[in-house]
Structures are given as C-alpha cells and as structure tokens.
Design an enzyme around this catalytic site. Structure first.
Site, PDB file in Angstrom:
ATOM      1  N   THR A  20       2.407  48.856   6.338  1.00  0.00           N
ATOM      2  CA  THR A  20       2.882  49.745   5.279  1.00  0.00           C
ATOM      3  C   THR A  20       4.408  49.685   5.195  1.00  0.00           C
ATOM      4  OG1 THR A  20       1.021  51.219   5.520  1.00  0.00           O
ATOM      5  CG2 THR A  20       3.069  52.228   4.782  1.00  0.00           C
ATOM      6  N   GLY A  24      -5.143  57.348   2.588  1.00  0.00           N
ATOM      7  CA  GLY A  24      -4.394  57.761   3.775  1.00  0.00           C
ATOM      8  C   GLY A  24      -3.262  58.719   3.449  1.00  0.00           C
ATOM      9  N   ASP A  25      -2.289  58.742   4.315  1.00  0.00           N
ATOM     10  CA  ASP A  25      -1.170  59.685   4.172  1.00  0.00           C
ATOM     11  C   ASP A  25      -0.096  59.201   3.208  1.00  0.00           C
ATOM     12  OD1 ASP A  25      -0.702  57.614   6.131  1.00  0.00           O
ATOM     13  OD2 ASP A  25       1.218  58.593   6.516  1.00  0.00           O
ATOM     14  N   THR A  43       4.566  55.842   8.718  1.00  0.00           N
ATOM     15  CA  THR A  43       3.565  54.780   8.844  1.00  0.00           C
ATOM     16  C   THR A  43       2.739  55.032  10.087  1.00  0.00           C
ATOM     17  OG1 THR A  43       3.179  52.422   9.199  1.00  0.00           O
ATOM     18  CG2 THR A  43       5.279  53.292   9.983  1.00  0.00           C
TER      19      THR A  43
HETATM   20  N1  ASP Z   1      -0.445  55.160   6.976  1.00  0.00           N
HETATM   21  C1  ASP Z   1      -1.219  54.140   6.336  1.00  0.00           C
HETATM   22  C2  ASP Z   1      -2.597  54.694   6.062  1.00  0.00           C
HETATM   23  O1  ASP Z   1      -3.134  55.403   6.900  1.00  0.00           O
HETATM   24  C3  ASP Z   1      -1.351  52.885   7.115  1.00  0.00           C
HETATM   25  C4  ASP Z   1      -0.096  52.328   7.735  1.00  0.00           C
HETATM   26  O2  ASP Z   1       0.898  53.021   7.861  1.00  0.00           O
HETATM   27  O3  ASP Z   1      -0.080  51.141   8.115  1.00  0.00           O
HETATM   28  O4  ASP Z   1      -3.150  54.369   5.051  1.00  0.00           O
END
Ligand code: ASP
Length: 358
Positions: free
Chosen positions: A225, A255-256, A276
């Site tokens: 991300t 996701g977040d 992330t």
């Molecule tokens: N935070 C992101 C999610 O959970 C993934 C990531 O940060 O790589 O979708």
C-alpha cells in the site's frame, strides 16, 4: 486550567526527546525525525509495511524500490517547492507509486480471491477537515485522484464499486481496462495463497504470524500500500493512502485505507497520518485519527502519540503495520511494528531520505 500552546509544545518536545531515546535503544523499530527548525515544507511517504527482510530482497529490487520512492518524493517536493498545496503534493506523489508495478496500488494492485483487482483510496485536507474516499473500484488508473474528486466535487465522502466508477466517468477521471492492473507476479501470489488456503493476506506478509507460514508467498515481491503526508509553505497538511488491499480478499472486503480516521487523517491543528498494515485492526483502533486526537486532547507530541498507538494499542490487539505522519512543525514520524516499511521523507529542498528495513 488553560496551558499556553507554547508551553505544551516545550513539554511535549522534552518528553518526546527522552521517549525517542528510549524507543531507539529498546526496540530499534521507530524513526522519529525531530525538526531542528521548522522546514518550509515537508513530505513523508510509505510504500507498505510488513515482513520485509533484507535477505529476501535482491540488490536490484532494493535499488528499484529506493529509486521509485525517491522519484515519488521528488514529484511532491517539486509541487511544494513551487508553492503548490499539500493536497497537490500528496496526489502527485501517490500517482508515481500508483503507476508503478512495484507497489500494491493502482497498476501493481494485488488480486482478490475471484481474480480481480479492487482498489481503495482516500485523501484528506487538513485545512478544513474535508475528505474523500473510494472503495472497491476496478478500473480507475489513479484511485487517489478519484478520492479527491469525491471530496471536491460531490456531496459525499465515500463512494464504492460501480457507483464510484459511474461518478468517475461523469467527472472525466481516467478509467482503464481490467487487464491494465493484472500483473503476472500478482497472479502468482494469488495462486500460492489459494493453494495454501491462507485466507486474505497482506501482500508483503505471506510469512507473518496470522498466516502461519514461514516463507513469504513470493519472497521476491514484497510490495505494499502507498501513502503520503505533506505540509506546504502555507502550513496546510494533507494526507492520502491508496491500495489494492489484501491478496485473496473476498466478499468485497474493504480495509482501512479508504476509511477516514483509520487509514488516513489530516488536521492542520494536529497532524496528518497515512497508515499501512492489517486493515481490520487499523479500523478497529481508528489509528490515524487517534494519533491526531492524542496530540490535540492530550497535548503530547506526534512521536509519543504514534508510538503509543503503533507499539502499544496495535501490538496489544495483535495488529501489524505502521504509519507515516507529520505535524505542523514539520516533525516527521515513520513508525512500524513489522520487520520493515518502505518509507522516506524530504524537508524543504533536502535530498530524499529513504529507508526499507528495521
Ligand atoms: N491496509 C491495507 C488493507 O488492509 C493493506 C496494506 O496496508 O498493505 O487493505
């Protein structure tokens, strides 16, 4: 009793300095860059956190990541140098990473269980607490720009799926064929995840605790991300995050990253944050907003707030990941509780400082 802002700041600086010293000696995982004097502008970025180990990354890959992170920082730096806004800098910076297959965003997005690419992004303007987000979009070349379009040209904060893409078409935002996002390496990651029945996994975390395997799903391809936080010459802060989410995710999992307050937050009064990591934890801990709120309500420094959330709250919950953040004084934090995080920053016209490992 009202404590003067100046007073709060000096208490916070003292506390942060001693906290920083203890953090570095105890965990070696945090990077807090205290501003010597306030820079005219600043920019900090990440390209994902996770089980990123030097032994799994070739010298060529290492160099490729560093070059792309530096290119991204320079794109934002040139916006800020010429007096452009923090928002413009965040968008320009994230474009470089979204257009690169190296990162899990835009072009390099991971695959869902069904073999699609579903992207999430959000952006926030610390001047007025304005925000925009998109979730589960499948054809948007630069989801960060669509998030900005939602913020600036709709009455909403978050749009999802087909509706978001319909809005994009009405606003002349670039759409691509699904094939544009389908890279061979990502497909192999999905196949390996499915073959092992691993559930949804962070793309750089095939070997993390919750997946329960010792070897990464693809040791040569630990991407992540992307996010950026900028402070411009006018003292405005903006933050943005863009992602393909987790490999093998199902059921339109979100996701977040597009959730304001979890993956992204910006407020000129406190700080800007882009996160992330394992999104489910970041949503439940409202990571980005909590860091800013701790500064605002407790009067603590960015470093203290970020350390407490990433090394305290998240660790207690079992959540892995990290954040990049900056405050209105140009102090920068790049903090993670994983093995590594692609990250870097500039302050004013400095050369980019880039880091990958712990
Ligand atoms: N935070 C992101 C999610 O959970 C993934 C990531 O940060 O790589 O979708």
């Amino acid at each position: 009793m009202m404590i003067k802002r100046k007073h709060i700041k000096s208490i916070a600086l003292l506390a942060a300095a001693s906290f920083l010293a203890s953090c570095v000696t105890q965990s070696g995982q945090s990077a807090n860059i205290m501003a010597q004097e306030k820079p005219q502008y600043a920019l900090v970025i990440h390209g994902g956190a996770g089980t990123i180990l030097r032994k799994n990354i070739t010298a060529e890959k290492d160099a490729a990541y560093r070059a792309k992170l530096a290119e991204s920082l320079r794109a934002g730096q040139s916006v800020l140098e010429s007096g452009g806004s923090a928002l413009d800098a965040v968008e320009a910076t994230i474009h470089i990473m979204e257009n690169s297959p190296l990162f899990n965003a835009g072009k390099g997005s991971v695959f869902t269980h069904e073999g699609r690419n579903e992207m999430d992004a959000s952006i926030m303007d610390g001047r007025n607490i304005d925000a925009g987000a998109v979730a589960g979009v499948r054809h948007i070349k630069n989801p960060i720009s669509l998030a900005r379009e939602v913020m600036e040209n709709s009455n909403h904060v978050m749009l999802a799926g087909d509706g978001a893409e319909e809005f994009a078409q009405s606003r002349n935002i670039a759409l691509m064929d699904a094939a544009y996002f389908q890279t061979e390496k990502r497909l192999r990651q999905l196949e390996r995840a499915k073959a092992r029945d691993m559930g949804a996994i962070l793309d750089h975390d095939g070997d993390n605790k919750f997946a329960g395997y010792d070897d990464p799903i693809d040791p040569d391809n630990k991407f992540g991300t992307v996010g950026a936080v900028a402070l411009d010459r006018d003292g405005n802060i903006a933050a943005g995050t863009s992602t393909g989410g987790m490999t093998n995710k199902r059921w339109n999992r979100i996701g977040d990253s597009p959730v304001i307050g979890a993956g992204t937050y910006a407020d000129n009064m406190s700080c800007g944050v882009s996160a992330t990591g394992h999104g489910e934890y970041f949503i439940r801990a409202t990571v980005a907003r909590t860091i800013c709120a701790m500064m605002e309500y407790k009067g603590v420094s960015l470093e203290q707030a970020a350390n407490e959330v990433i090394h305290g709250t998240l660790v207690d919950m079992g959540g892995t990941g990290g954040i990049v953040a900056l405050d209105k004084e140009g102090n920068i934090s790049m903090i993670f509780n994983t093995e590594g995080m692609y990250r870097g920053y500039i302050k004013g016209n400095s050369e980019p400082d880039i880091y990958i490992y712990k």
